[in-house]
Design a protein around this motif. Structure first.
Motif, PDB file in Angstrom:
ATOM      1  N   SER A 176       0.849  -1.063   0.143  1.00 32.19           N
ATOM      2  CA  SER A 176       0.085  -0.145  -0.050  1.00 32.19           C
ATOM      3  C   SER A 176       0.806   1.077   0.100  1.00 32.19           C
ATOM      4  CB  SER A 176      -1.090   0.019   1.209  1.00 32.19           C
ATOM      5  OG  SER A 176      -1.835  -1.051   1.169  1.00 32.19           O
ATOM      6  N   ASP A 210       0.928  11.427   1.624  1.00 35.65           N
ATOM      7  CA  ASP A 210      -0.131  11.274   2.630  1.00 35.65           C
ATOM      8  C   ASP A 210      -0.118   9.616   2.756  1.00 35.65           C
ATOM      9  OD1 ASP A 210      -2.106  11.410   4.798  1.00 35.65           O
ATOM     10  OD2 ASP A 210      -3.414  12.271   3.664  1.00 35.65           O
ATOM     11  N   LEU A 211       0.422   9.246   3.877  1.00 35.81           N
ATOM     12  CA  LEU A 211      -0.034   7.803   4.158  1.00 35.81           C
ATOM     13  C   LEU A 211      -0.845   7.449   5.455  1.00 35.81           C
ATOM     14  CD1 LEU A 211       3.687   6.356   3.565  1.00 35.81           C
ATOM     15  CD2 LEU A 211       1.901   6.396   1.970  1.00 35.81           C
ATOM     16  N   ALA A 214       1.115   4.142  -3.180  1.00 38.75           N
ATOM     17  CA  ALA A 214       0.973   5.506  -2.841  1.00 38.75           C
ATOM     18  C   ALA A 214       2.163   6.332  -3.510  1.00 38.75           C
ATOM     19  CB  ALA A 214       0.935   6.062  -1.327  1.00 38.75           C
ATOM     20  N   GLN A 232      -8.404   4.997  -2.346  1.00 32.23           N
ATOM     21  CA  GLN A 232      -8.485   6.391  -1.659  1.00 32.23           C
ATOM     22  C   GLN A 232      -7.235   7.062  -1.658  1.00 32.23           C
ATOM     23  OE1 GLN A 232      -9.477   6.195   2.645  1.00 32.23           O
ATOM     24  NE2 GLN A 232     -11.099   4.731   1.959  1.00 32.23           N
ATOM     25  N   MET A 233      -5.872   6.355  -2.176  1.00 29.42           N
ATOM     26  CA  MET A 233      -4.434   6.893  -2.128  1.00 29.42           C
ATOM     27  C   MET A 233      -4.062   7.267  -3.539  1.00 29.42           C
ATOM     28  SD  MET A 233      -3.164   4.286   0.646  1.00 29.42           S
ATOM     29  CE  MET A 233      -1.422   4.894   0.821  1.00 29.42           C
TER      30      MET A 233
END
Length: 342
Positions: free
Chosen positions: A185, A306-307, A189, A214-215
């Motif tokens: 994941s 943004d993670l 991103a 969402q990423m």
């Protein structure tokens, strides 16, 4: 005397919080008051199995290598002005003298020191402690506007920066990532942020696929049931499973690149290696990272990567045993330990 509480593995399923002596920085070192730590897959393996691969816990060891904090003291030869500075700690120290280091392959050092590792005996204590001493060059200053919950992702992000660099970069490439666990994941991103033209991700868990959407991921597919597409320029295998590896090999285009990021498990693998010949794709492994890639990861976070969607739980360090139980839940992505006032 400052209290120094540490999260220590004694063996399979046996994590305890114990007090350790306050560490004093020596020449070229800094003392860091740890604020936050992230539980990694290797930490979980030590907890679940008492080992990571062949690296077995033979005596009590402080866990953790994803840590950030504030410089609280400096040793000789280090600018005392660093005191009060917030830093992310690069957990890896290559020897700089072996054949691999002399080639510039520092991540493949033959005698590395890596926080929280049982690869040597005595083991190397990790960073899950109130106070940590590190080499000053391993303490990377990060932008003040970043929250510690975000910058603690620097280490796993660096793992993926290295994988991306191994692939020769992803800008304008069609990219597939097999496996949407924490590493996959974070990789997704980063690949989106670094300009891939198309990013597809497969996983068995629909909730993980929803999270990577969402990423910014363009295409998601349930592994074994749906196709993410074919003929990808670059494929990153981040599941470590035989079905995942096979699907990754099948999805890589002719003369493409397949990078192994997930650590294969379960012994010898039955995979179609003939495809590496008939499709002539480059098959390569990716292990840890170099210091400049750790710095690059810090910069990416500072530039807005943004993670936060991957941060699922936070426990106070005193409750570390409960945190490890939670982190073994498949629904958890990244569980963090809060060392503030510990």
């Amino acid at each position: 005397m400052v209290q120094n509480h540490a999260v220590i593995i004694h063996g399979k399923g046996d994590v305890r919080v114990e007090e350790r002596p306050e560490p004093t920085p020596k020449e070229g070192q800094v003392q860091v008051k740890i604020e936050r730590g992230g539980i990694c897959g290797s930490d979980l393996s030590y907890y679940a199995k008492g080992a990571v691969g062949n690296f077995k816990v033979k005596h009590p060891m402080v866990l953790g290598h994803e840590v950030v904090g504030i410089v609280s003291a400096t040793g000789g030869g280090v600018d005392s002005g660093l005191v009060g500075t917030r830093v992310a700690v690069d957990p890896s120290t290559p020897c700089m003298t072996c054949a691999r280091c002399l080639e510039g392959r520092f991540n493949a050092c033959l005698s590395p020191v890596f926080l929280g590792s049982a690869s040597t005996d005595p083991h190397v204590d990790g960073g899950f402690s109130s106070l940590l001493v590190a080499n000053s060059q391993n303490a990377v200053v990060f932008p003040e506007q970043l929250d510690v919950a975000d910058i603690v992702f620097a280490e796993p992000l660096a793992v993926n920066v290295h994988a991306i660099n191994r692939a020769g970069g992803v800008k304008s490439k069609r990219v597939l990532i097999v496996g949407a666990g924490p590493i996959g994941s974070i990789l997704a991103a980063a690949v989106v942020r670094l300009g891939a033209s198309e990013v597809a991700v497969t996983d068995l868990d629909p909730s993980r696929l929803e999270r990577v959407k969402q990423m910014g991921v363009h295409v998601t597919a349930i592994a074994g049931k749906e196709s993410p597409g074919t003929d990808f320029d670059i494929v990153f295998e981040a599941s470590g499973s035989v079905p995942g590896i096979v699907s990754a090999m099948e999805a890589t285009r002719k003369a493409g690149t397949l990078v192994m990021v997930g650590l294969p498990h379960g012994g010898p693998l039955n995979v179609p290696l003939g495809l590496t010949v008939t499709k002539e794709f480059d098959l390569m492994g990716s292990f840890r990272f170099n210091h400049d890639e750790f710095v690059q990861a810090v910069q990416l976070l500072g530039d807005g990567l943004d993670l936060s969607a991957l941060h699922t739980d936070t426990f106070h360090a005193h409750d570390a045993p409960d945190a490890f139980v939670k982190a073994t839940n498949p629904e958890s992505m990244k569980v963090q330990l809060n060392f503030a006032d510990s």
